[in-house]
Design a protein around this motif. Structure first.
Motif, PDB file in Angstrom:
ATOM      1  N   ALA A 495       0.836  -1.205   0.000  1.00 38.20           N
ATOM      2  CA  ALA A 495       0.000   0.000   0.000  1.00 38.20           C
ATOM      3  C   ALA A 495       0.868   1.251   0.000  1.00 38.20           C
ATOM      4  O   ALA A 495       0.577   2.229  -0.708  1.00 38.20           O
ATOM      5  N   GLU A 496       1.968   1.232   0.773  1.00 39.05           N
ATOM      6  CA  GLU A 496       2.863   2.388   0.798  1.00 39.05           C
ATOM      7  C   GLU A 496       3.582   2.566  -0.537  1.00 39.05           C
ATOM      8  O   GLU A 496       3.809   3.700  -0.984  1.00 39.05           O
ATOM      9  N   THR A 497       3.926   1.467  -1.186  1.00 36.07           N
ATOM     10  CA  THR A 497       4.569   1.557  -2.497  1.00 36.07           C
ATOM     11  C   THR A 497       3.632   2.207  -3.516  1.00 36.07           C
ATOM     12  O   THR A 497       4.029   3.094  -4.281  1.00 36.07           O
ATOM     13  N   ILE A 498       2.388   1.740  -3.526  1.00 35.96           N
ATOM     14  CA  ILE A 498       1.383   2.338  -4.419  1.00 35.96           C
ATOM     15  C   ILE A 498       1.213   3.820  -4.087  1.00 35.96           C
ATOM     16  O   ILE A 498       1.115   4.685  -4.979  1.00 35.96           O
ATOM     17  N   HIS A 499       1.212   4.101  -2.792  1.00 39.18           N
ATOM     18  CA  HIS A 499       0.998   5.478  -2.352  1.00 39.18           C
ATOM     19  C   HIS A 499       2.134   6.385  -2.816  1.00 39.18           C
ATOM     20  O   HIS A 499       1.899   7.507  -3.293  1.00 39.18           O
ATOM     21  N   GLU A 500       3.379   5.937  -2.677  1.00 37.32           N
ATOM     22  CA  GLU A 500       4.513   6.756  -3.092  1.00 37.32           C
ATOM     23  C   GLU A 500       4.487   7.006  -4.595  1.00 37.32           C
ATOM     24  O   GLU A 500       4.807   8.102  -5.057  1.00 37.32           O
ATOM     25  N   PHE A 501       4.092   5.994  -5.357  1.00 40.33           N
ATOM     26  CA  PHE A 501       3.997   6.162  -6.812  1.00 40.33           C
ATOM     27  C   PHE A 501       2.913   7.177  -7.166  1.00 40.33           C
ATOM     28  O   PHE A 501       3.108   8.034  -8.034  1.00 40.33           O
ATOM     29  N   ALA A 502       1.784   7.091  -6.480  1.00 42.63           N
ATOM     30  CA  ALA A 502       0.675   7.993  -6.782  1.00 42.63           C
ATOM     31  C   ALA A 502       0.978   9.416  -6.344  1.00 42.63           C
ATOM     32  O   ALA A 502       0.554  10.384  -6.988  1.00 42.63           O
ATOM     33  N   LEU A 503       1.763   9.566  -5.272  1.00 45.04           N
ATOM     34  CA  LEU A 503       2.045  10.892  -4.735  1.00 45.04           C
ATOM     35  C   LEU A 503       2.821  11.752  -5.723  1.00 45.04           C
ATOM     36  O   LEU A 503       2.632  12.971  -5.793  1.00 45.04           O
ATOM     37  N   ASP A 504       3.695  11.115  -6.502  1.00 46.13           N
ATOM     38  CA  ASP A 504       4.496  11.863  -7.479  1.00 46.13           C
ATOM     39  C   ASP A 504       3.655  12.363  -8.644  1.00 46.13           C
ATOM     40  O   ASP A 504       4.009  13.355  -9.285  1.00 46.13           O
ATOM     41  N   GLU A 505       2.553  11.682  -8.939  1.00 46.96           N
ATOM     42  CA  GLU A 505       1.731  12.027 -10.101  1.00 46.96           C
ATOM     43  C   GLU A 505       0.467  12.805  -9.749  1.00 46.96           C
ATOM     44  O   GLU A 505      -0.247  13.254 -10.638  1.00 46.96           O
ATOM     45  N   ALA A 506       0.219  12.966  -8.446  1.00 47.34           N
ATOM     46  CA  ALA A 506      -1.077  13.517  -8.014  1.00 47.34           C
ATOM     47  C   ALA A 506      -1.144  15.022  -8.223  1.00 47.34           C
ATOM     48  O   ALA A 506      -0.126  15.720  -8.269  1.00 47.34           O
ATOM     49  N   GLY A 507      -2.402  15.505  -8.352  1.00 43.39           N
ATOM     50  CA  GLY A 507      -2.639  16.943  -8.400  1.00 43.39           C
ATOM     51  C   GLY A 507      -2.624  17.538  -7.008  1.00 43.39           C
ATOM     52  O   GLY A 507      -2.313  16.860  -6.014  1.00 43.39           O
ATOM     53  N   ARG A 508      -2.985  18.803  -6.917  1.00 43.71           N
ATOM     54  CA  ARG A 508      -2.866  19.530  -5.650  1.00 43.71           C
ATOM     55  C   ARG A 508      -3.724  18.910  -4.554  1.00 43.71           C
ATOM     56  O   ARG A 508      -3.228  18.543  -3.490  1.00 43.71           O
ATOM     57  N   LEU A 509      -5.026  18.766  -4.803  1.00 42.58           N
ATOM     58  CA  LEU A 509      -5.912  18.220  -3.777  1.00 42.58           C
ATOM     59  C   LEU A 509      -5.658  16.739  -3.542  1.00 42.58           C
ATOM     60  O   LEU A 509      -5.692  16.262  -2.402  1.00 42.58           O
ATOM     61  N   ASP A 510      -5.429  15.994  -4.625  1.00 43.58           N
ATOM     62  CA  ASP A 510      -5.151  14.561  -4.475  1.00 43.58           C
ATOM     63  C   ASP A 510      -3.879  14.330  -3.670  1.00 43.58           C
ATOM     64  O   ASP A 510      -3.778  13.373  -2.898  1.00 43.58           O
ATOM     65  N   GLN A 511      -2.912  15.226  -3.848  1.00 42.98           N
ATOM     66  CA  GLN A 511      -1.670  15.088  -3.093  1.00 42.98           C
ATOM     67  C   GLN A 511      -1.916  15.245  -1.599  1.00 42.98           C
ATOM     68  O   GLN A 511      -1.356  14.497  -0.785  1.00 42.98           O
ATOM     69  N   LEU A 512      -2.757  16.191  -1.225  1.00 41.26           N
ATOM     70  CA  LEU A 512      -3.080  16.367   0.188  1.00 41.26           C
ATOM     71  C   LEU A 512      -3.810  15.147   0.743  1.00 41.26           C
ATOM     72  O   LEU A 512      -3.518  14.688   1.857  1.00 41.26           O
ATOM     73  N   GLU A 513      -4.759  14.613  -0.042  1.00 36.41           N
ATOM     74  CA  GLU A 513      -5.493  13.428   0.395  1.00 36.41           C
ATOM     75  C   GLU A 513      -4.560  12.227   0.568  1.00 36.41           C
ATOM     76  O   GLU A 513      -4.668  11.469   1.544  1.00 36.41           O
ATOM     77  N   LEU A 514      -3.626  12.072  -0.360  1.00 35.85           N
ATOM     78  CA  LEU A 514      -2.700  10.937  -0.292  1.00 35.85           C
ATOM     79  C   LEU A 514      -1.704  11.091   0.855  1.00 35.85           C
ATOM     80  O   LEU A 514      -1.289  10.089   1.459  1.00 35.85           O
ATOM     81  N   LEU A 515      -1.320  12.325   1.143  1.00 34.16           N
ATOM     82  CA  LEU A 515      -0.429  12.538   2.293  1.00 34.16           C
ATOM     83  C   LEU A 515      -1.119  12.132   3.591  1.00 34.16           C
ATOM     84  O   LEU A 515      -0.495  11.510   4.469  1.00 34.16           O
ATOM     85  N   ARG A 516      -2.381  12.486   3.724  1.00 31.20           N
ATOM     86  CA  ARG A 516      -3.124  12.086   4.926  1.00 31.20           C
ATOM     87  C   ARG A 516      -3.241  10.567   5.000  1.00 31.20           C
ATOM     88  O   ARG A 516      -3.100   9.972   6.075  1.00 31.20           O
ATOM     89  N   LEU A 517      -3.497   9.917   3.859  1.00 31.44           N
ATOM     90  CA  LEU A 517      -3.589   8.453   3.840  1.00 31.44           C
ATOM     91  C   LEU A 517      -2.253   7.816   4.233  1.00 31.44           C
ATOM     92  O   LEU A 517      -2.221   6.790   4.923  1.00 31.44           O
ATOM     93  N   LYS A 518      -1.163   8.459   3.812  1.00 29.41           N
ATOM     94  CA  LYS A 518       0.167   7.956   4.198  1.00 29.41           C
ATOM     95  C   LYS A 518       0.324   7.974   5.714  1.00 29.41           C
ATOM     96  O   LYS A 518       0.830   7.004   6.315  1.00 29.41           O
TER      97      LYS A 518
END
Length: 714
Positions: A495-518
Motif C-alpha cells: 500500500a505504501e509503495t502504491i501510495h509513493e507512486f501515486a504521490l508523485d503524479e497527483a494533483g494539488r488536492l489529491d496530493q493532500l489526500e494521499l499525504l493524509r492516507l500515508k
C-alpha cells in the motif's frame, strides 16, 4: 452605354428629370448644349470658374459611375477578378471628401421655410451617385472576399463606415429618404465588416467592428440589430481574445462590463428581454450562448431563472424540468434537482414519450446520496425497461447507476435479508454494465468499490487495477481505493509503495489526500512519530498554498469547492493528530489539536467524537458521554460515537448493559462490518454468561478486523 451597363437595376418607366442624377446624364456635345437653359438661373449666383469646375467634376464622376455599373455587372456574373479590375479604376480616395460633403448636405434636416443657405450648390454629388459609389466599394470588398483576400476586403469595407460615420457622427436620423440606397449599403457594410475580420483571423478588429455597429443609432431594423448583438456575444464568448471596452465606451463607471464574458452576458440578457417583449422571435442560439456564459461564471441559479421564464411551448415539460434540474444540480442544490426529475417519471407524464436523459440524470443524482437510493433504483429500472427506445449506451449507464444505488440501499438497510439481496443485485448490475461498457472506467471503479465493501478483496484489487489502467490521467481516488484494498488485506508495504507512486503524479488536492492516507497507514503500522511528521508536512503545504491566495488576485482561480475540500482536509489532519496524541497520553497536545479542528468547523461530529475519546482516556466518563451525545446530536447516525457510547456503558456495567446492547445493534444496522461493535457485543455476552455467543461475536470481530481497511472505503 450607361443604360446598357445598368441592367434591370436601373430601368425607369419615365425618363429621369433630376439634374443631380449623374448616372443618367448624356454628356455628348448636344446633351450639354441642351441643358444650358437649366444652368442660366444659377449663373447669376456663382462664378464662371465654379461652373467650369462643376462641369469637369461631373464629367469625371460620370466615368467613375460607369465603372461602378460595369463592376456590378461583372460581379453579378460571377467574374470576380474582372469586377475587381473594374473597381480598381475608381478613384475612391479622391472622391471620398465629395461623398462625405454630399451626405452631410443632402441628409441635413430641412427647416419648414427654406433659407438661402439651404440651397445645395450644383457641385454637390447626388445621393444616388453616393449610393452607387458606396455599392461599388461594397462589391469590391465582396469580390476580394470571394477571391480569399479577407484582410484587404475588410479594409475596403471599412472605407464605407469611415465615410458615413465622418459625415454622420451622431448616427442616422429617420429623415433619410427611403428611396436612397445609402442606408442599405451602409447596413450591409456594418454586417459584412466583422465577418471579414473574423475570416481574416483578426478577432480583435472583428469585435471592434461589432461594437462600432452598436454604439450609435444607425437605424438598424430590430432583426438586424439582434443579429449583430448575438454575433458579438458569440465572438466574445468563443473567440479566445480578451478585449476590454475602449475608454470612450466606459460610460457606466463601476458597472462597466469587466471582460468579454460580462459584456456577452449583458448583450444576451438584452436579447432575452427582446424575446420576452415579442420584439424578436425565440432563438435557441441565444439560450445556448447564455447557458455557456452562465456555466463558465457559475451563475447556475440565474440560468435556471431564464429557463423558467421561457414561454410555454418552447420546451416540452419534461425537457424544461430536465434543464432546470441540470441548473440546480450544478448549483449544488441536488434536492431541488431531484424533486424536478421526479415529475418526469410521475403520472402526469405517463402518456408522453419518456425522457431518457432526465431519467438517467435522476438515477445519477440518487446514486450520490444513500437516502435517495430507492428513487435511483426506480429511475434506472425505468430506463432499462425502455429496451426498444434506449440505446445500448443508455442501458449500460442505467445498469451502472442501478448497481451503485443497490449498493447504497444495502448499506442503509435494516434487514439482513434485504441487505444481502441488495448486495447481490448491486454486483449483478455492475457486472452487466461492465459487459456493455468495457472501456468505461467509472464502471470499473464502482465495481471495485462494491467488491471492497463486501470484502471480496481479490476481485476488488483486480477491478481497481483495471480502473487505473483505463484512466489517461492520474486519479487520486483510484490510487486511494487501491491502497485501502491493500491495507484491508494487511499488505501495508504494498500500500505504501502504491501510495509513493501515486504521490508523485497527483494533483494539488489529491496530493493532500494521499499525504493524509500515508499518515494513517503509518499509524496502522504503529509508527506514530513518522505519522506526526507526515501530518506536519501536510499542514505546512496547506498553509503555504493559502498564503499566496490571500496576497494575490489568483484567489479567483481556485473554486469554492476546492477551498472547502482543503479546509476539510486540514480539519481531518488536526482530528487525526488529536487521536494520535490521545493514544500517547499527551492530553495538552491533543486538546490543542482539537481546538484547531473546531476553529475550522465547530459542528463536526468527528471533532466532538475525538473530544469524547480524550475524556475517556482520562477516565472522565461523564464528560466523554456528553461529548459523544453532542456528536450524535449533530449526526444521529455517526457510528463511531454510537459504538463509543456503548463501550462506556459496558464499562459502567449493571443496568447499563441493555442500553449498550441497543446502541450496538443500532450501530451494526448502520455498519454491519464494524468490528468494534461486534467486540463490545461479545463483552456484553461474556458479562451475561453467554460464552458461546460471546465466542461467536469475538470471532466475527476478529475476522472483520483482519479485513478492515485503515479508513472506510466510501
Amino acid at each position: 452605354m450607361l443604360c446598357a451597363c445598368s441592367g434591370e437595376q436601373f430601368k425607369f418607366e419615365d425618363a429621369p428629370q433630376s439634374p443631380e442624377s449623374l448616372a443618367t446624364r448624356d454628356f455628348s456635345a448636344s446633351g450639354l448644349s441642351s441643358r444650358t437653359g437649366d444652368w442660366e438661373s444659377k449663373l447669376e449666383d456663382v462664378q464662371v470658374d465654379e461652373v467650369e469646375s462643376t462641369l469637369k467634376e461631373a464629367l469625371s464622376l460620370n466615368y467613375e459611375e460607369a465603372r461602378a455599373l460595369l463592376g456590378r455587372l461583372e460581379y453579378q456574373r460571377g467574374n470576380f477578378d474582372a469586377a475587381l479590375q473594374v473597381f480598381l479604376g475608381i478613384d475612391i480616395k479622391g472622391l471620398t471628401p465629395r461623398m462625405m460633403r454630399a451626405i452631410v448636405l443632402r441628409t441635413r434636416q430641412r427647416k419648414p421655410h427654406r433659407s438661402k443657405g439651404d440651397i445645395i450648390p450644383p457641385s454637390v454629388m447626388s445621393m444616388h451617385s453616393v449610393s452607387l459609389l458606396l455599392e461599388a466599394i461594397l462589391l469590391k470588398a465582396k469580390s476580394l472576399e470571394e477571391l480569399g483576400h479577407f484582410r484587404e476586403a475588410a479594409k475596403e469595407c471599412n472605407i464605407i463606415l469611415d465615410v458615413v460615420e465622418a459625415a454622420l457622427p451622431n448616427g442616422m436620423h429617420e429623415g433619410i429618404v427611403e428611396d436612397c440606397k445609402l442606408q442599405e449599403m451602409f447596413h450591409k457594410a456594418l454586417e459584412l465588416l466583422p465577418n471579414l475580420w473574423t475570416k481574416a483571423g483578426f478577432l480583435s478588429e472583428a469585435i471592434t467592428a461589432y461594437r462600432r455597429a452598436l454604439v450609435k443609432p444607425w437605424n438598424l431594423d430590430p432583426l438586424r440589430l439582434a443579429s449583430v448583438q448575438k454575433d458579438l456575444a458569440a465572438t466574445l464568448l468563443y473567440g479566445g481574445v480578451e478585449t476590454s471596452l475602449p475608454p470612450h465606451l466606459q460610460v457606466w463607471g463601476s458597472t462597466t462590463p469587466n471582460g468579454n464574458i460580462e459584456e456577452a452576458i449583458l448583450l444576451l440578457l438584452l436579447l432575452m428581454q427582446k424575446v420576452a417583449y415579442g420584439e424578436i422571435k425565440w432563438d435557441a442560439d441565444i439560450m445556448d450562448h447564455l447557458t455557456f456564459a452562465f456555466s463558465v461564471t457559475g451563475q447556475f441559479e440565474l440560468l435556471a431563472t431564464h429557463v423558467e421564464q421561457a414561454l410555454p411551448g418552447i420546451y416540452e415539460r419534461a425537457e424544461r424540468w430536465y434543464l432546470l434540474a441540470l441548473c440546480y444540480a450544478a448549483a449544488g442544490q441536488n434536492e431541488v434537482a431531484l424533486n424536478l426529475l421526479k415529475k418526469v417519471s410521475g403520472q402526469s407524464e405517463a402518456k408522453h414519450k419518456p425522457h431518457i436523459p432526465a431519467l438517467l440524470f435522476g438515477a445519477k443524482l440518487s446514486s450520490q446520496d444513500p437516502k435517495h437510493s430507492h428513487y435511483g433504483i426506480t429511475f434506472a429500472r425505468n430506463v432499462i425497461d425502455l429496451a426498444d427506445q434506449a440505446t445500448e449506451h443508455f442501458k449500460g449507464q442505467a445498469h451502472k447507476f442501478l448497481g451503485v444505488c443497490y449498493g447504497n440501499a444495502a448499506r442503509i438497510s435494516i434487514s439482513d435479508s434485504e441487505r444481502a439481496l441488495f448486495q447481490k443485485e448491486s454486483l449483478a448490475s455492475l457486472n452487466s454494465a461492465a459487459l456493455n461498457m468495457k472501456e468505461d472506467p467509472e464502471v470499473m471503479f464502482n465495481l471495485s468499490l462494491e467488491n471492497a465493501v463486501q470484502r471480496n478483496l481479490d476481485v476488488a484489487f483486480d477491478n481497481a487495477m483495471a480502473y487505473s489502467n483505463m484512466v489517461t490521467e492520474n486519479s487520486g481516488r483510484g490510487w486511494r481505493l487501491l491502497a485501502l484494498i491493500l491495507s484491508a488485506d494487511r499488505r501495508f508495504k504494498d500500500a505504501e509503495t502504491i501510495h509513493e507512486f501515486a504521490l508523485d503524479e497527483a494533483g494539488r488536492l489529491d496530493q493532500l489526500e494521499l499525504l493524509r492516507l500515508k499518515a494513517v497507514l503509518q499509524i496502522a503500522q504503529e509508527r506514530p512519530k513518522q505519522a506526526i511528521e507526515t501530518y506536519r508536512i501536510l499542514l505546512s503545504l496547506i498553509q503555504a498554498q493559502r498564503e499566496p491566495q490571500s496576497n494575490t488576485s489568483d484567489n479567483a482561480t481556485i473554486s469554492d469547492s476546492e477551498n472547502v475540500a482543503e479546509r476539510n482536509m486540514e480539519m481531518a489532519a488536526w482530528q487525526d493528530l488529536a487521536t494520535v496524541y490521545t493514544k500517547f497520553g499527551s492530553w495538552t497536545d491533543a486538546e490543542i489539536c482539537l481546538n484547531k479542528a473546531k476553529s475550522i468547523e465547530f459542528y463536526s461530529p468527528k471533532s466532538w467524537h475525538t473530544t469524547g475519546l480524550l475524556f475517556e482516556a482520562q477516565s472522565l466518563y461523564k464528560e466523554a458521554l456528553v461529548s459523544f451525545s453532542v456528536s450524535l446530536s449533530i449526526e444521529p447516525e455517526y457510528v463511531p460515537s454510537i459504538v463509543s457510547t456503548a463501550a462506556i456503558l459496558v464499562q459502567l456495567g449493571g443496568q447499563s448493559l441493555p442500553i449498550a446492547r441497543s446502541y450496538l445493534m443500532n450501530a451494526l444496522r448502520l455498519d454491519p462490518t464494524n468490528h468494534d461493535a461486534w467486540m463490545n457485543l461479545g463483552l456484553i455476552a461474556k458479562m451475561e454468561g453467554s460464552l458461546q455467543q460471546a465466542a461467536d461475536f469475538f470471532q466475527a470481530a476478529y475476522e472483520l478486523k483482519m479485513s478492515a481497511p485503515v479508513e472506510a472505503f466510501s
